[in-house]
Structure formats: C-alpha cells, structure tokens
Design a protein around this motif. Structure first.
Motif, PDB file in Angstrom:
ATOM      1  N   PHE A  41       0.892  -1.208  -0.185  1.00  0.00           N
ATOM      2  CA  PHE A  41       0.097  -0.134  -0.285  1.00  0.00           C
ATOM      3  C   PHE A  41       1.026   1.470  -0.115  1.00  0.00           C
ATOM      4  O   PHE A  41       0.529   2.318  -1.071  1.00  0.00           O
ATOM      5  N   ALA A  42       1.791   1.725   0.673  1.00  0.00           N
ATOM      6  CA  ALA A  42       3.022   2.823   0.776  1.00  0.00           C
ATOM      7  C   ALA A  42       3.715   2.753  -0.565  1.00  0.00           C
ATOM      8  O   ALA A  42       3.877   3.931  -1.458  1.00  0.00           O
ATOM      9  N   GLY A  43       4.496   1.634  -0.672  1.00  0.00           N
ATOM     10  CA  GLY A  43       5.334   1.984  -2.007  1.00  0.00           C
ATOM     11  C   GLY A  43       3.928   2.226  -3.240  1.00  0.00           C
ATOM     12  O   GLY A  43       3.794   2.500  -4.199  1.00  0.00           O
ATOM     13  N   SER A  44       2.514   1.431  -3.173  1.00  0.00           N
ATOM     14  CA  SER A  44       1.784   1.538  -4.495  1.00  0.00           C
ATOM     15  C   SER A  44       0.968   3.274  -4.576  1.00  0.00           C
ATOM     16  O   SER A  44       1.209   3.883  -5.752  1.00  0.00           O
ATOM     17  N   GLU A  45       1.566   4.213  -3.562  1.00  0.00           N
ATOM     18  CA  GLU A  45       0.828   5.715  -2.869  1.00  0.00           C
ATOM     19  C   GLU A  45       1.800   6.622  -3.992  1.00  0.00           C
ATOM     20  O   GLU A  45       2.086   7.272  -4.269  1.00  0.00           O
ATOM     21  N   THR A  46       3.400   5.888  -3.001  1.00  0.00           N
ATOM     22  CA  THR A  46       4.342   7.013  -4.011  1.00  0.00           C
ATOM     23  C   THR A  46       4.322   6.630  -5.095  1.00  0.00           C
ATOM     24  O   THR A  46       4.508   7.635  -5.519  1.00  0.00           O
ATOM     25  N   ALA A  47       4.740   4.976  -5.557  1.00  0.00           N
ATOM     26  CA  ALA A  47       4.271   5.304  -7.008  1.00  0.00           C
ATOM     27  C   ALA A  47       3.367   5.706  -8.286  1.00  0.00           C
ATOM     28  O   ALA A  47       3.800   6.636  -9.218  1.00  0.00           O
ATOM     29  N   LEU A  48       2.083   5.348  -7.249  1.00  0.00           N
ATOM     30  CA  LEU A  48       1.412   5.714  -8.815  1.00  0.00           C
ATOM     31  C   LEU A  48       1.532   7.526  -8.288  1.00  0.00           C
ATOM     32  O   LEU A  48       0.621   8.826  -9.666  1.00  0.00           O
ATOM     33  N   THR A  49       1.240   8.217  -6.833  1.00  0.00           N
ATOM     34  CA  THR A  49       1.820   9.846  -7.659  1.00  0.00           C
ATOM     35  C   THR A  49       2.859  10.427  -8.038  1.00  0.00           C
ATOM     36  O   THR A  49       2.700  11.503  -8.844  1.00  0.00           O
ATOM     37  N   ALA A  50       3.615   9.623  -8.124  1.00  0.00           N
ATOM     38  CA  ALA A  50       4.724  10.218  -9.168  1.00  0.00           C
ATOM     39  C   ALA A  50       5.109   9.443 -10.143  1.00  0.00           C
ATOM     40  O   ALA A  50       5.741   9.488 -10.960  1.00  0.00           O
ATOM     41  N   ALA A  51       3.895   8.305 -10.579  1.00  0.00           N
ATOM     42  CA  ALA A  51       4.138   8.009 -11.903  1.00  0.00           C
ATOM     43  C   ALA A  51       4.074   9.425 -13.051  1.00  0.00           C
ATOM     44  O   ALA A  51       3.436   9.941 -13.164  1.00  0.00           O
ATOM     45  N   SER A  52       4.595   9.000 -13.861  1.00  0.00           N
ATOM     46  CA  SER A  52       4.651  10.178 -15.560  1.00  0.00           C
ATOM     47  C   SER A  52       3.389   9.645 -15.815  1.00  0.00           C
ATOM     48  O   SER A  52       3.225   8.636 -16.811  1.00  0.00           O
ATOM     49  N   HIS A  53       2.288  11.127 -15.643  1.00  0.00           N
ATOM     50  CA  HIS A  53       1.580  11.005 -17.009  1.00  0.00           C
ATOM     51  C   HIS A  53       1.881  10.560 -18.491  1.00  0.00           C
ATOM     52  O   HIS A  53       0.708  10.052 -19.339  1.00  0.00           O
ATOM     53  N   ALA A  54       2.697  12.163 -18.999  1.00  0.00           N
ATOM     54  CA  ALA A  54       3.072  11.013 -20.464  1.00  0.00           C
ATOM     55  C   ALA A  54       3.070   9.628 -21.179  1.00  0.00           C
ATOM     56  O   ALA A  54       2.972   9.737 -21.681  1.00  0.00           O
ATOM     57  N   ARG A  55       3.855   9.292 -20.347  1.00  0.00           N
ATOM     58  CA  ARG A  55       4.681   8.060 -20.562  1.00  0.00           C
ATOM     59  C   ARG A  55       3.573   7.236 -19.923  1.00  0.00           C
ATOM     60  O   ARG A  55       2.735   6.145 -20.843  1.00  0.00           O
TER      61      ARG A  55
END
Length: 431
Positions: free
Chosen positions: A30-44
């Motif tokens: 849950f913690a890693g998913s929150e960080t990854a999803l909020t930092a993911a590149s929208h463009a990519r």
C-alpha cells in the motif's frame, strides 16, 4: 501454561509470525503503491495506453480518481498496520506477560518503519513507472471495493469542514499547463536529462503564446528602408547592396510606408527592362505593405504568416504609427535561436571580454542576451537591455553611471541623445 508444554503454542507462534509478515508485506504494498502512483509519469502512461498496454490504462484510471485512490491506499495501510500490531501485542502478552506490549511496540515500529515505509517507498520513488504498472491490477479492484465506504468518509469530512467554515476545493492555486510544462523542462535540464539547447527550443515554443510581435520586432530606428521617390537606378542599387531580400518603401516621411520591394521582383523587372534600371517602374514592382498590431501574439502572427504565405509585416501601435517590422525568421529564432546565412550582418551586439564582462549594444533584446550567455535577466518589463536599465533606474542614465540589478553590474558605456547605445554587463561572480 499447559499449552506451552504440549507444544501447541509453538504452532500458534509460527502462525502469528506468518500473519505479521503478511501484514507488513501488505502495508509495504500500500505504501509503495501510493508513492509510485502519485509520482508516475502521466505522459508515459498516456503513451503506453495508446499503444494498447492495459496496465497503463489501469494506472490512468486510478490517476483520474486520485483522491479516492489515495484514500483507499491509506485505509488499506491503516487496517493492516493496526491489525498486525494488535495481533502481535496479543500474542506477546500471552508469551511474555505484561512486558509483551512493550516488545510488540518496539518490534512493530522497526518492522513497519524499515520494511513497510522506507524500503518500499524508496524503491517506488526510484522506479515509479515500473512499480505503478506492476501494482495497478491489484490496487484498482481494491479501490473499487472500498469505494462506497470512502464516499461515506468523504461526505463526513466535507460536512465537518463545512461546519468549520472551510470550503473544500477553494483557495488552491492551480498553475497553468504552460507553467507546468516549462517548469518540468527546467527541472529536467537542472538534473542533466535535457540539454540547454533543447530546453531553450521547448521554452521558445511555449513562449509563442505569451510574447508579442513588439518583443521580437526590428525597431524602426534599426530598419533599413528606401525612399520610393528616389530615381529607379538608385533604388536598384540600394536593393542590391542590402543584405535583406525585402525592403520597405516610404514617401514624404520615413514612417509613411507605401510598399515593400522584394529583391527577386526587382531583378525580374530589371531583366524585363533589358538591364536598364532607369526604365524600372518601382510602383508596379512593389507590393502593398501588411500592417499588424504590436500587441499580436507570436503564435497568432506565425499562424497569420502561414495563412497569407508571406514572411514580412510592418508593426504599428494602437495609433497606427509605425513601430518596426517583424518577419517569419524573427519568430522562428525565438524557437531555434539565431539564424544566420552568408548574407547576414556579422555584428551581433554581444561581445564577451576576457575579464568576464560582456559589451552589449543597447538595442540587443534581453531574451537574445539570455539565450547567448545562458543568463536569466528579467524580460517582462523591457524588451532591450537598454530598456531594462532605464526601467530599473527609473530615468535615462548618463554615460559612466554604474548600476547593480538582478545579480549583474551594468555600466553605461555610451549614450547618444536619449538613447543608451552601449553597456558593459558583468555577472557579480565575475567581479
């Protein structure tokens, strides 16, 4: 105590260890998913979804409901953290007595901090796109399941905030897409992922919608023009000696433009006249001038150039007075930098000196100076470097005066009447 002697508690202890490991693992997810999803590149993610990647489509669906996604991940993390801590405490109290609660607090704090917070979030922030693609197919169903519960929570939160006089969604400053894109490219350049030339070109494209023709035009004092009443032979000589292909023509006074003469049209007319320049009728060769307002944005002017299939326009102010001229090349130079060919004048007006200072002609645009020298002088209030000094000084300075603004030292080298024509600009770190 009888259970301990029979060996049954040993099975319970290992079961407890397994449950705690599962809780810590789920908390890490849950913690890693929150960080990854909020930092993911929208463009990519958008690009991958267009290519048919279903995982990217799931990521984009989650990002479109960002608030609910974050709330769901916080809920999941809170549940497993509380559950794991409670189970560990209950088991250790039975095994170690009253001290079990202390042991459980220490053990769970270490486990959750290291393995459920720092480790997964460090991994996620270093590989946000890859992590997002991996976890999206598990997180998306969880968000759908707890969605109704979260809707109730959101309602309660909004109601409480409304009672406190806080309106959700108000008071937040939203940056324009223009600012977001430009800032993103600047950050990538600072991190070494984008070269300076690419950053400048990208910024130039974005600036087309905020800059006006008055910011890039050639001022009337710098224009090369021809009196249309001169003898045709002299006009031909003026055209052939000019480094420019288009020459504005005026009559009666220098700012009364009556036409524009193209060198190719002049050569055709000269050829038709058998090489006799005196037989050339300039009025028949020149074409009507095109006047554009100085407040026209470069984006609109570029579009107008393309529609009219012409590269040259005269700029006028709100009173119709001539201010200068703008060409298609002037606009393109805002994107790709200075464009020069074998006929361009060599003088650029920017001459770096061995001591770190730069001699600059007063008419050099601030934007061009920034581009050439990789400086960051402000260009909002003044177009030219002389205009910047006059604006900051609040008066027209005299030759020899020295000013310090924006981390630079400006020395007025030469002044002609009310015009500052030459300055020495020195970065403070070079002083």
């Amino acid at each position: 105590m009888h259970g301990l002697e029979s060996g049954a508690p040993q099975v319970d202890i290992w079961t407890a260890v397994g449950i705690v490991i599962v809780c810590v693992f789920l908390s890490a997810v849950f913690a890693g998913s929150e960080t990854a999803l909020t930092a993911a590149s929208h463009a990519r993610m958008h690009s991958l979804e267009k290519e048919g990647d279903k995982r990217a489509a799931a990521v984009n669906r989650l990002l479109r409901q960002r608030n609910r996604m974050i709330a769901a991940l916080l809920l999941g993390g809170t549940l497993v953290n509380i559950g794991g801590s409670a189970f560990t405490t209950s088991v250790l109290v039975v095994v170690a007595g009253d001290n079990g609660a202390v042991y459980a607090t220490v053990i769970m704090t270490v486990l959750l901090l290291v393995f459920a917070e720092v480790l997964p979030k460090t991994l996620a922030i270093n590989h946000p796109d890859e992590t997002s693609l991996r976890v999206a197919k598990f997180i998306a169903p969880f968000v759908r399941v707890v969605g109704p519960l979260l809707a109730g929570v959101e309602y309660i939160v909004r109601t409480v905030l409304a009672l406190a006089g806080v309106e959700v969604g108000h008071g937040r400053t939203v940056r324009s897409p223009y600012d977001e894109l430009k800032s993103a490219v600047d950050i990538l350049h600072d991190e070494g992922n984008v070269e300076r030339a690419a950053r400048d070109m990208f910024g130039g494209v974005l600036d087309l919608q905020v800059l006006h023709v008055s910011d890039v035009m050639i001022h009337r004092t710098k224009m090369r023009t021809i009196d249309a009443d001169l003898p045709p032979a002299q006009i031909v000589r003026e055209v052939l000696s000019s480094p420019f292909t288009r020459m504005p023509l005026w009559r009666e006074r220098p700012d009364n433009f009556v036409g524009v003469l193209h060198s190719k049209d002049m050569l055709r007319a000269l050829n038709a006249a058998g090489g006799d320049a005196s037989k050339v009728n300039v009025d028949e060769v020149m074409f009507a001038p095109w006047f554009v307002p100085e407040a026209t944005t470069l984006e609109d002017q570029l579009e107008a150039f393309l529609k009219r299939k012409t590269h040259f326009a005269l700029v006028v102010d709100e009173y119709g007075e001539g201010m200068g001229l703008v060409t298609l090349e002037d606009i393109l130079e805002e994107i790709v930098g200075d464009i020069r060919d074998e006929h361009d004048l060599a003088v650029q007006g920017v001459r770096p000196q061995p001591d770190g200072s730069v001699l600059v002609d007063g008419a050099v645009p601030v934007r061009d100076l920034n581009r050439v020298m990789a400086w960051d002088l402000p260009d909002e209030e003044a177009t030219t470097i002389a205009g910047l000094v006059i604006h900051e000084a609040g008066a027209i300075p005299e030759a020899g005066q020295v000013f310090t603004y924006h981390g630079f030292r400006f020395e007025v080298m030469r002044k002609i009447r009310n015009r500052v024509t030459a300055l020495r600009v020195t970065p403070q770190q070079a002083i």
